[in-house]
Scaffold this active site. Sequence first.
Site, short mmCIF file in Angstrom:
data_model
loop_
_atom_site.label_atom_id
_atom_site.label_comp_id
_atom_site.label_asym_id
_atom_site.label_seq_id
_atom_site.Cartn_x
_atom_site.Cartn_y
_atom_site.Cartn_z
N GLU A 94 0.88 -1.17 0.00
CA GLU A 94 0.00 0.00 0.00
C GLU A 94 0.91 1.22 0.00
O GLU A 94 1.81 1.32 0.84
CB GLU A 94 -0.88 0.00 1.26
CG GLU A 94 -1.83 1.17 1.25
CD GLU A 94 -2.75 1.24 2.47
OE1 GLU A 94 -2.70 0.34 3.32
OE2 GLU A 94 -3.50 2.23 2.53
N ARG A 102 5.92 -12.75 9.80
CA ARG A 102 6.54 -11.44 9.59
C ARG A 102 7.97 -11.47 10.08
O ARG A 102 8.30 -12.19 11.02
CB ARG A 102 5.82 -10.37 10.42
CG ARG A 102 4.47 -9.99 9.97
CD ARG A 102 3.91 -8.91 10.90
NE ARG A 102 4.23 -7.57 10.42
CZ ARG A 102 3.53 -6.93 9.51
NH1 ARG A 102 2.47 -7.49 8.96
NH2 ARG A 102 3.86 -5.71 9.12
N LYS A 147 4.71 0.87 8.86
CA LYS A 147 4.80 2.12 8.11
C LYS A 147 4.16 3.26 8.89
O LYS A 147 4.64 4.39 8.87
CB LYS A 147 4.08 1.98 6.76
CG LYS A 147 4.88 1.25 5.72
CD LYS A 147 4.19 1.41 4.36
CE LYS A 147 3.82 0.10 3.74
NZ LYS A 147 2.39 -0.12 3.62
#
Length: 560
Positions: A33, A259, A269
């Site tokens: 994104e 992750r 982010k």
Amino acid sequence: MSEPQSRDFIRQIIHEDLESGKHDSIVTRFPPEPNGFLHIGHVMSICLNFSVAAENNGRTYLRFDDTNPGKESEEYVAAIERDVHWLGFDWGDRLTHASDYFGQLYESAVQLVELGAAYVDSLSADEIREYRGTLTTPGKDSPHRNRSVAENLDLLARMRAGEFADGEMVLRAKIDMRSPNMNLRDPALYRIRHVTHQHTGDKWCIYPMYDFAHTLSDAFEGITHSLCTLEFEDHRPLYNWFLEQLKPPHQPRQIEFSRLNLAYAITSKRKLGALVEEGIVAGWDDPRMPTIAGMRRRGYPAAALRDFVTRAGVTKKDKLIEMGVLENCVRENLGEAAERRLAVLRPLKIVLTNYPEDKSEMMSAMNHPGRPELGNREIPFSRELWIEQDDFMEEAPRKFFRLQPGGEVRLRFGYIIRCDEVVKNDAGEVVELHCSYDPETRSGTGTSDRKVKGTIHWVSCAHAIDAKVRLYDRLFTEVNPNSAADFHTILNADSLQTVDAKLEPSLSSLAPGDAVQFERLGYFCIDSEEHSGDTLVFNRIVTLRDTWAKIEKQAIQQQH
Ligand code: ATP
Ligand code: MG
């Protein structure tokens, strides 16, 4: 880059799918994104997606998941493209956006309505939340759940036409309000948002939700293996539900892996963005940031980052990896590549009282101990030299082999010197050392074979160039800042220290970004962004040895 790596569980699945003939070729995607810069966690996803495809002659898309207008920007799009390229990967002509598919996605939504598998709800957001139930209590059906297909089609068309305000209507999948999996309790597919989109402008005032857009974009692109992180495991039933309902020609398979988290670093982010916005760091590419841009500017080679994620491996277990592992990859990489130079970070002047005042000579200095083909360079030597403050001790312990009053030391590529006198200021601080050199001990050509235990580096005062050198440390004092309630309370106040250093003159011609080893100190490069008048600004990429290893290992063990 496409060297086969040992087979992790994802590579094993892909191998089997090719062997069995389920797929002729592999198609993957990296779907960021564009709401911030990419970080070390993304490096793992990028390397995995691009490598598994490349290893099997497959293809990889770089797809921007731009379904959240307002939070996303072209600045981030450009940064992401630059970062993926720099890491060494190429998407060719496969650069796409979820927004490229808004038309097809809308058609799929209409199709779901026609199948009786989606409906337009006019409950408010609060009501929808209330009706959804909790993890321990079932949800209940919306009163609008049984609207007719015709009515739903009409309402959806009017949502699209802009007849309703934000939040007034929402298109929902009709699945099961009692499912133990909350993601299946009639999730939203489309919401109304009267916002301009960075790509589609004002063409749309309804935007698809992540799960819907993501699943179908995978299908439209013919993705075979949709690799994502473990938090999407509970979304997989929904992913598969879309595929079952709509039966697109390509049926991608979602596979989750854990992750990658890096000790002392934030990998979100949103939180990294807060550090930038609040001015805690100088920008997304601040060399202390675990962003790709920050690490590049710091001087980490792309190959070191690729090595690092390979070493971390693809698993289903949560991992918090020591910063030392990353730094070792950087060290190993630079150790082979970087040429050696002399630099003094915290200068102390010495005067060689028996060396002529107007004399200077050139010393032959080896560029790389392991790469003789790089040859030698010449560095100027003269009566006044800078040495490292640390390399002198007035009252030295027994095993201190550097300089002390009355003691001897070899100057790297130079002579053996003796410290005769310590000059102090009124405050009693050492300001200068008076030394004498032994002319018979010139490195390489001297007639004396006298040996001393210590060798220290130096730079000629008359020839030195000035530089600001920035020394970096962890941004946080806690091993896992991701889980801190408030990261402001665990900021490391000493994460950046700037020193006024003296460098050997050849360093004035170094190009920004090119790494060198300052002997005995670490790896450094000229910062690509910051200039301080005519003074060069250097970043310390990494020290020569890992001083943190022990502390960090203990901290991580205590966490588990
Ligand atoms: P962030 O919370 O930092 O925004 P994200 O997962 O929301 O992370 P996306 O832009 O959606 O960011 O991520 C793109 C891809 O990168 C996704 O497939 C995601 O699973 C993967 N990814 C993100 N963070 C990590 C991580 N720490 N380790 C491995 N893969 C990651
Ligand atoms: Mg995300």
